[in-house]
Design a protein around this motif. Structure first.
Motif, short mmCIF file in Angstrom:
data_model
loop_
_atom_site.label_atom_id
_atom_site.label_comp_id
_atom_site.label_asym_id
_atom_site.label_seq_id
_atom_site.Cartn_x
_atom_site.Cartn_y
_atom_site.Cartn_z
N MET A 83 -37.22 9.02 -28.37
CA MET A 83 -36.52 9.06 -27.09
C MET A 83 -35.07 8.65 -27.28
O MET A 83 -34.80 7.67 -27.99
N VAL A 84 -34.16 9.39 -26.68
CA VAL A 84 -32.74 9.11 -26.82
C VAL A 84 -32.28 8.20 -25.68
O VAL A 84 -32.38 8.57 -24.50
N THR A 85 -31.80 7.02 -26.04
CA THR A 85 -31.38 6.05 -25.03
C THR A 85 -30.05 5.40 -25.43
O THR A 85 -29.57 5.56 -26.55
N SER A 86 -29.50 4.66 -24.50
CA SER A 86 -28.24 3.96 -24.69
C SER A 86 -28.49 2.45 -24.75
O SER A 86 -29.19 1.90 -23.89
N GLN A 87 -27.91 1.79 -25.74
CA GLN A 87 -28.02 0.34 -25.81
C GLN A 87 -27.35 -0.32 -24.62
O GLN A 87 -27.84 -1.32 -24.10
N LEU A 88 -26.23 0.23 -24.19
CA LEU A 88 -25.54 -0.33 -23.03
C LEU A 88 -26.42 -0.30 -21.78
O LEU A 88 -26.58 -1.30 -21.09
N LEU A 89 -26.98 0.88 -21.50
CA LEU A 89 -27.81 0.99 -20.31
C LEU A 89 -29.10 0.17 -20.45
O LEU A 89 -29.60 -0.39 -19.47
N SER A 90 -29.62 0.08 -21.66
CA SER A 90 -30.83 -0.70 -21.89
C SER A 90 -30.61 -2.18 -21.65
O SER A 90 -31.56 -2.93 -21.41
N ARG A 94 -34.21 2.09 -15.61
CA ARG A 94 -34.76 2.84 -16.72
C ARG A 94 -33.98 4.14 -16.86
O ARG A 94 -33.57 4.72 -15.87
N HIS A 95 -33.84 4.59 -18.10
CA HIS A 95 -33.05 5.79 -18.35
C HIS A 95 -33.52 6.47 -19.62
O HIS A 95 -34.21 5.87 -20.44
N ALA A 96 -33.10 7.71 -19.82
CA ALA A 96 -33.29 8.43 -21.08
C ALA A 96 -32.58 9.76 -21.01
O ALA A 96 -32.33 10.30 -19.92
N ALA A 127 -39.68 8.36 -19.92
CA ALA A 127 -39.21 7.20 -19.17
C ALA A 127 -39.01 7.50 -17.69
O ALA A 127 -39.05 6.60 -16.85
N LEU A 128 -38.78 8.78 -17.36
CA LEU A 128 -38.55 9.16 -15.97
C LEU A 128 -39.84 9.55 -15.24
O LEU A 128 -39.83 9.76 -14.03
N ALA A 129 -40.94 9.68 -15.98
CA ALA A 129 -42.19 10.20 -15.42
C ALA A 129 -42.70 9.44 -14.20
O ALA A 129 -43.19 10.06 -13.25
N PRO A 130 -42.62 8.10 -14.16
CA PRO A 130 -43.19 7.39 -13.01
C PRO A 130 -42.60 7.78 -11.66
O PRO A 130 -43.26 7.65 -10.62
N VAL A 131 -41.34 8.26 -11.65
CA VAL A 131 -40.68 8.58 -10.38
C VAL A 131 -40.24 10.03 -10.31
O VAL A 131 -39.60 10.43 -9.34
N TRP A 132 -40.58 10.82 -11.31
CA TRP A 132 -40.06 12.19 -11.39
C TRP A 132 -40.35 13.03 -10.15
O TRP A 132 -39.49 13.79 -9.69
N PRO A 133 -41.54 12.94 -9.51
CA PRO A 133 -41.78 13.74 -8.31
C PRO A 133 -40.86 13.39 -7.14
O PRO A 133 -40.75 14.17 -6.19
N ARG A 134 -40.20 12.25 -7.19
CA ARG A 134 -39.33 11.80 -6.10
C ARG A 134 -37.89 12.26 -6.27
O ARG A 134 -37.03 11.97 -5.42
#
Length: 219
Positions: free
Chosen positions: A1-8, A14-16, A27-34
């Motif tokens: 998964m590609v992420t940012s240390q700053l955002l982390s 949560r981001h990706a 990482a976005l799956a829990p809220v993706w339908p919204r």
């Protein structure tokens, strides 16, 4: 998964960034339908998101203070830019191709997110690199005239990352991270393309990148 240390390092978000193996990051799956209903058009409209599944229409920038609603963009060479307040109270996502950069969507998005740009952090995600991005001489000359020689470090080659960074700094953002490498030439361990790339020939299979404020109680 590609992420940012700053955002982390920011609490409560949560981001990706997407990749060929994970067009929609897990990482976005829990809220993706919204997520909002939107249509990217290489423009400069920036939309404030307040409700789940909000109908946005044409827009290329999005921001929210609402927990549990992802703001995201799709790219396949353009700049995916993710923004967050250092205290985790607001997040934003910007799609910036050459048209958006030329029309200055990044400062428009930062202005739309409100004052105190110095409290924002920025992650510039997987983007086509300067070596892979050859354009017409006319377009290169226009960018050099608008953004200086750093925008066109080689004849007819645009540096989208440099232009994005320049616009972020000019708008007052001090913490900036570049992550992910080139969408066109990066390969995985097996030698396969790591990302989708429109310039390389991928069509209709773009990558999603985004972030959200975690709802209270989410682990």
């Amino acid at each position: 998964m590609v992420t940012s240390q700053l955002l982390s390092s920011i609490p409560g978000i949560r981001h990706a960034f997407g990749s060929a193996a994970e067009l929609v990051p897990a990482a976005l799956a829990p809220v993706w339908p919204r997520r909002p209903a939107k249509r990217q058009v290489h423009g400069t409209r920036v939309a404030a998101i307040t409700d789940a599944q909000q109908e946005v229409g044409d827009a290329d920038g999005f921001h929210t203070r609402a927990a549990g609603i992802p703001v995201s963009i799709i790219t396949a060479d353009c700049v995916p830019l993710l923004l967050a307040r250092r205290d985790g109270s607001q997040v934003g996502a910007v799609h910036a191709g050459w048209r958006g950069l030329q029309d200055r969507i990044i400062p428009a998005a930062i202005a739309a997110m409100g004052p105190a740009a110095s409290t924002l952090v920025a992650a510039v995600g997987p983007t086509i690199c300067v070596d892979c991005y050859e354009v017409s001489e006319e377009l290169a000359d226009a960018f050099a005239a608008s953004f200086g020689p750093a925008a066109v470090p080689r004849f007819r080659h645009l540096d989208l990352r440099a232009i994005a960074g320049q616009q972020l700094r000019a708008a007052g953002v001090q913490e900036i991270e570049h992550v992910g490498g080139c969408t066109c030439c990066r390969r995985d361990a097996a030698g396969e393309p790591f990302y989708r790339s429109y310039r390389r020939g991928d069509r209709g299979s773009q990558m999603h990148s985004g972030l959200y404020i975690t709802p209270e109680g989410e682990k």
